[in-house]
Write a protein that holds these residues in place. Structure first.
Motif, PDB file in Angstrom:
ATOM      1  N   TYR A  44     -10.974  17.218   1.867  1.00  0.00           N
ATOM      2  CA  TYR A  44      -9.687  17.906   1.949  1.00  0.00           C
ATOM      3  C   TYR A  44      -8.773  17.315   3.019  1.00  0.00           C
ATOM      4  CZ  TYR A  44      -6.253  21.615   1.719  1.00  0.00           C
ATOM      5  OH  TYR A  44      -5.084  22.302   1.553  1.00  0.00           O
ATOM      6  N   GLN A  45      -9.377  16.863   4.120  1.00  0.00           N
ATOM      7  CA  GLN A  45      -8.573  16.272   5.186  1.00  0.00           C
ATOM      8  C   GLN A  45      -7.860  15.019   4.704  1.00  0.00           C
ATOM      9  OE1 GLN A  45     -11.841  16.245   5.023  1.00  0.00           O
ATOM     10  NE2 GLN A  45     -12.683  14.254   5.575  1.00  0.00           N
ATOM     11  N   ARG A  46      -8.464  14.300   3.788  1.00  0.00           N
ATOM     12  CA  ARG A  46      -7.835  13.100   3.231  1.00  0.00           C
ATOM     13  C   ARG A  46      -6.757  13.473   2.210  1.00  0.00           C
ATOM     14  NH1 ARG A  46     -11.577   7.918   2.893  1.00  0.00           N
ATOM     15  NH2 ARG A  46     -12.511   8.107   4.969  1.00  0.00           N
ATOM     16  N   LEU A  47      -7.039  14.489   1.416  1.00  0.00           N
ATOM     17  CA  LEU A  47      -6.029  14.941   0.453  1.00  0.00           C
ATOM     18  C   LEU A  47      -4.761  15.372   1.169  1.00  0.00           C
ATOM     19  CD1 LEU A  47      -8.119  17.107  -2.061  1.00  0.00           C
ATOM     20  CD2 LEU A  47      -7.603  14.659  -2.159  1.00  0.00           C
ATOM     21  N   ALA A  48      -4.920  16.019   2.329  1.00  0.00           N
ATOM     22  CA  ALA A  48      -3.766  16.476   3.106  1.00  0.00           C
ATOM     23  C   ALA A  48      -2.914  15.299   3.585  1.00  0.00           C
ATOM     24  CB  ALA A  48      -4.233  17.310   4.294  1.00  0.00           C
ATOM     25  N   ARG A  49      -3.532  14.120   3.685  1.00  0.00           N
ATOM     26  CA  ARG A  49      -2.801  12.917   4.107  1.00  0.00           C
ATOM     27  C   ARG A  49      -2.318  12.090   2.919  1.00  0.00           C
ATOM     28  NH1 ARG A  49      -7.403  12.275   7.750  1.00  0.00           N
ATOM     29  NH2 ARG A  49      -8.113  10.522   6.509  1.00  0.00           N
ATOM     30  N   GLY A  50      -2.515  12.607   1.705  1.00  0.00           N
ATOM     31  CA  GLY A  50      -2.094  11.879   0.510  1.00  0.00           C
ATOM     32  C   GLY A  50      -3.083  10.814   0.081  1.00  0.00           C
ATOM     33  N   GLU A  51      -4.337  10.877   0.567  1.00  0.00           N
ATOM     34  CA  GLU A  51      -5.353   9.898   0.219  1.00  0.00           C
ATOM     35  C   GLU A  51      -6.313  10.490  -0.814  1.00  0.00           C
ATOM     36  OE1 GLU A  51      -7.191   8.816   3.908  1.00  0.00           O
ATOM     37  OE2 GLU A  51      -5.291   8.289   4.859  1.00  0.00           O
ATOM     38  N   THR A  52      -7.269   9.686  -1.252  1.00  0.00           N
ATOM     39  CA  THR A  52      -8.266  10.143  -2.216  1.00  0.00           C
ATOM     40  C   THR A  52      -9.595  10.379  -1.503  1.00  0.00           C
ATOM     41  OG1 THR A  52      -8.774   7.833  -2.737  1.00  0.00           O
ATOM     42  CG2 THR A  52      -7.220   8.966  -4.184  1.00  0.00           C
ATOM     43  N   PRO A  53     -10.503  11.134  -2.118  1.00  0.00           N
ATOM     44  CA  PRO A  53     -11.812  11.376  -1.496  1.00  0.00           C
ATOM     45  C   PRO A  53     -12.560  10.075  -1.213  1.00  0.00           C
ATOM     46  CG  PRO A  53     -11.455  12.904  -3.306  1.00  0.00           C
ATOM     47  CD  PRO A  53     -10.338  11.906  -3.365  1.00  0.00           C
ATOM     48  N   ALA A  54     -13.359  10.087  -0.155  1.00  0.00           N
ATOM     49  CA  ALA A  54     -14.075   8.884   0.271  1.00  0.00           C
ATOM     50  C   ALA A  54     -15.031   8.370  -0.791  1.00  0.00           C
ATOM     51  CB  ALA A  54     -14.829   9.174   1.566  1.00  0.00           C
ATOM     52  N   CYS A  55     -15.645   9.277  -1.562  1.00  0.00           N
ATOM     53  CA  CYS A  55     -16.602   8.854  -2.590  1.00  0.00           C
ATOM     54  C   CYS A  55     -15.939   7.955  -3.626  1.00  0.00           C
ATOM     55  CB  CYS A  55     -17.246  10.061  -3.259  1.00  0.00           C
ATOM     56  SG  CYS A  55     -16.064  11.172  -4.073  1.00  0.00           S
ATOM     57  N   MET A  56     -14.681   8.213  -3.907  1.00  0.00           N
ATOM     58  CA  MET A  56     -13.948   7.410  -4.882  1.00  0.00           C
ATOM     59  C   MET A  56     -13.588   6.051  -4.299  1.00  0.00           C
ATOM     60  SD  MET A  56     -10.368   8.225  -6.750  1.00  0.00           S
ATOM     61  CE  MET A  56      -9.383   6.861  -7.357  1.00  0.00           C
ATOM     62  N   ASP A  57     -13.189   6.031  -3.047  1.00  0.00           N
ATOM     63  CA  ASP A  57     -12.759   4.782  -2.417  1.00  0.00           C
ATOM     64  C   ASP A  57     -13.871   3.749  -2.334  1.00  0.00           C
ATOM     65  OD1 ASP A  57     -10.229   5.732  -2.085  1.00  0.00           O
ATOM     66  OD2 ASP A  57     -10.435   6.228   0.032  1.00  0.00           O
ATOM     67  N   LEU A  58     -15.113   4.205  -2.131  1.00  0.00           N
ATOM     68  CA  LEU A  58     -16.211   3.265  -1.897  1.00  0.00           C
ATOM     69  C   LEU A  58     -16.985   2.911  -3.164  1.00  0.00           C
ATOM     70  CD1 LEU A  58     -17.271   1.805   0.609  1.00  0.00           C
ATOM     71  CD2 LEU A  58     -19.027   3.551   0.815  1.00  0.00           C
ATOM     72  N   CYS A  59     -16.715   3.561  -4.277  1.00  0.00           N
ATOM     73  CA  CYS A  59     -17.477   3.318  -5.509  1.00  0.00           C
ATOM     74  C   CYS A  59     -17.298   1.876  -5.984  1.00  0.00           C
ATOM     75  CB  CYS A  59     -17.021   4.286  -6.601  1.00  0.00           C
ATOM     76  SG  CYS A  59     -17.889   4.051  -8.172  1.00  0.00           S
ATOM     77  N   PRO A  60     -18.360   1.040  -5.916  1.00  0.00           N
ATOM     78  CA  PRO A  60     -18.200  -0.377  -6.288  1.00  0.00           C
ATOM     79  C   PRO A  60     -17.994  -0.586  -7.782  1.00  0.00           C
ATOM     80  CG  PRO A  60     -20.509   0.100  -5.846  1.00  0.00           C
ATOM     81  CD  PRO A  60     -19.737   1.340  -5.488  1.00  0.00           C
ATOM     82  N   ALA A  61     -18.464   0.363  -8.603  1.00  0.00           N
ATOM     83  CA  ALA A  61     -18.325   0.226 -10.053  1.00  0.00           C
ATOM     84  C   ALA A  61     -17.012   0.809 -10.556  1.00  0.00           C
ATOM     85  CB  ALA A  61     -19.503   0.913 -10.751  1.00  0.00           C
ATOM     86  N   ARG A  62     -16.232   1.404  -9.656  1.00  0.00           N
ATOM     87  CA  ARG A  62     -14.979   2.063 -10.019  1.00  0.00           C
ATOM     88  C   ARG A  62     -15.221   3.098 -11.125  1.00  0.00           C
ATOM     89  NH1 ARG A  62     -13.786   1.152  -5.639  1.00  0.00           N
ATOM     90  NH2 ARG A  62     -12.513  -0.547  -4.873  1.00  0.00           N
ATOM     91  N   ALA A  63     -16.277   3.895 -10.907  1.00  0.00           N
ATOM     92  CA  ALA A  63     -16.637   4.914 -11.891  1.00  0.00           C
ATOM     93  C   ALA A  63     -15.939   6.231 -11.626  1.00  0.00           C
ATOM     94  CB  ALA A  63     -18.158   5.117 -11.884  1.00  0.00           C
ATOM     95  N   ARG A  64     -15.313   6.367 -10.455  1.00  0.00           N
ATOM     96  CA  ARG A  64     -14.706   7.643 -10.080  1.00  0.00           C
ATOM     97  C   ARG A  64     -13.185   7.572 -10.118  1.00  0.00           C
ATOM     98  NH1 ARG A  64     -17.541  11.464  -6.779  1.00  0.00           N
ATOM     99  NH2 ARG A  64     -19.763  11.186  -7.122  1.00  0.00           N
ATOM    100  N   HIS A  65     -12.600   8.667 -10.604  1.00  0.00           N
ATOM    101  CA  HIS A  65     -11.139   8.757 -10.692  1.00  0.00           C
ATOM    102  C   HIS A  65     -10.740  10.155 -10.232  1.00  0.00           C
ATOM    103  CE1 HIS A  65     -11.321   5.099 -13.165  1.00  0.00           C
ATOM    104  NE2 HIS A  65     -12.396   5.676 -13.685  1.00  0.00           N
ATOM    105  N   PHE A  66      -9.645  10.220  -9.485  1.00  0.00           N
ATOM    106  CA  PHE A  66      -9.224  11.496  -8.925  1.00  0.00           C
ATOM    107  C   PHE A  66      -7.728  11.658  -9.126  1.00  0.00           C
ATOM    108  CE2 PHE A  66      -7.930  14.381  -5.514  1.00  0.00           C
ATOM    109  CZ  PHE A  66      -8.899  15.375  -5.610  1.00  0.00           C
ATOM    110  N   GLY A  67      -7.316  12.857  -9.496  1.00  0.00           N
ATOM    111  CA  GLY A  67      -5.885  13.069  -9.693  1.00  0.00           C
ATOM    112  C   GLY A  67      -5.563  14.474 -10.134  1.00  0.00           C
ATOM    113  N   ASP A  68      -4.353  14.642 -10.603  1.00  0.00           N
ATOM    114  CA  ASP A  68      -3.813  15.951 -10.983  1.00  0.00           C
ATOM    115  C   ASP A  68      -3.892  16.128 -12.494  1.00  0.00           C
ATOM    116  OD1 ASP A  68      -2.439  18.298 -11.302  1.00  0.00           O
ATOM    117  OD2 ASP A  68      -0.567  17.594 -10.401  1.00  0.00           O
TER     118      ASP A  68
END
Length: 202
Positions: free
Chosen positions: A144-168
């Motif tokens: 949530y602290q990252r969402l408040a800064r307009g960023e995405t969750p850390a789990c998505m940022d580090l996923c090497p396979a780009r299997a995670r997507h986050f949005g509205d």
């Protein structure tokens, strides 16, 4: 959150990223990669040559109709009206663990029986991550602290396979909305009526 199970390789990078960014206490994990089919980690289902192996990464499902929030007697578990994220207010939590009992998703919440312990003698991750406390329930907060800064969750940022997507999902032009229109998907335990906000592309 939309997770592509065809791309996920079960590497647990999401687990590590979550733990680091949120300074999650030792022996506690807010997300983890489970093997779907086999009885043990990284074991396929079926018998050779007809085998299959698939990973399901599991954390709080941030339900639209969260059972946990309904049973919390003090309002410590609540759904953020702006983002839809199911959050925990550690200062309000009285440690009754009713939320853990009500949640149909086994193992996505943890309880700090003792003062939180860490592998390092200094805090890791985001400086504005919530401070962990004794005798409270914890879980994934979608960073949530990252969402408040307009960023995405850390789990998505580090996923090497780009299997995670986050949005509205309320935005039909968002990546997650488009993925759910293009691909078949499933949710965990839809029969529980919690309407989880995590979708698994199949």
């Amino acid at each position: 959150m939309v997770i592509d199970t065809k791309r996920c390789v079960g590497c647990n990078a999401c687990t590590v990223a979550c733990k680091m960014a949120n300074n999650v206490p030792q022996d506690i994990f807010w997300t983890r990669a489970l093997t779907d089919g086999g009885e043990m980690m990284d074991t396929p289902a079926g018998e050779f040559p007809d085998v299959s192996l698939r990973y399901i990464t599991v954390s709080c499902q941030h339900c639209e109709n969260p059972a946990c929030a309904k049973v919390c007697p003090v309002g410590a578990t609540y759904k953020d009206p702006e983002t839809g994220v199911v959050r925990q207010d550690y200062d309000k939590c009285i440690g009754c663990r009713m939320c853990m009992s009500a949640c149909p998703y086994t193992g996505v919440r943890s309880f700090n029986w003792e003062e939180p312990r860490y592998p390092m003698d200094f805090a890791l991750g985001d400086a504005d991550a919530p401070k962990h406390q004794k005798h409270v329930v914890e879980k994934c907060i979608f960073c949530y602290q990252r969402l408040a800064r307009g960023e995405t969750p850390a789990c998505m940022d580090l996923c090497p396979a780009r299997a995670r997507h986050f949005g509205d999902l309320d935005d039909p032009d968002s990546e997650v909305s488009k993925l759910l229109k293009e691909r078949s998907y499933e949710q965990l335990l839809p029969s529980e009526g919690t309407k989880p906000s995590v979708y698994y592309l199949v």
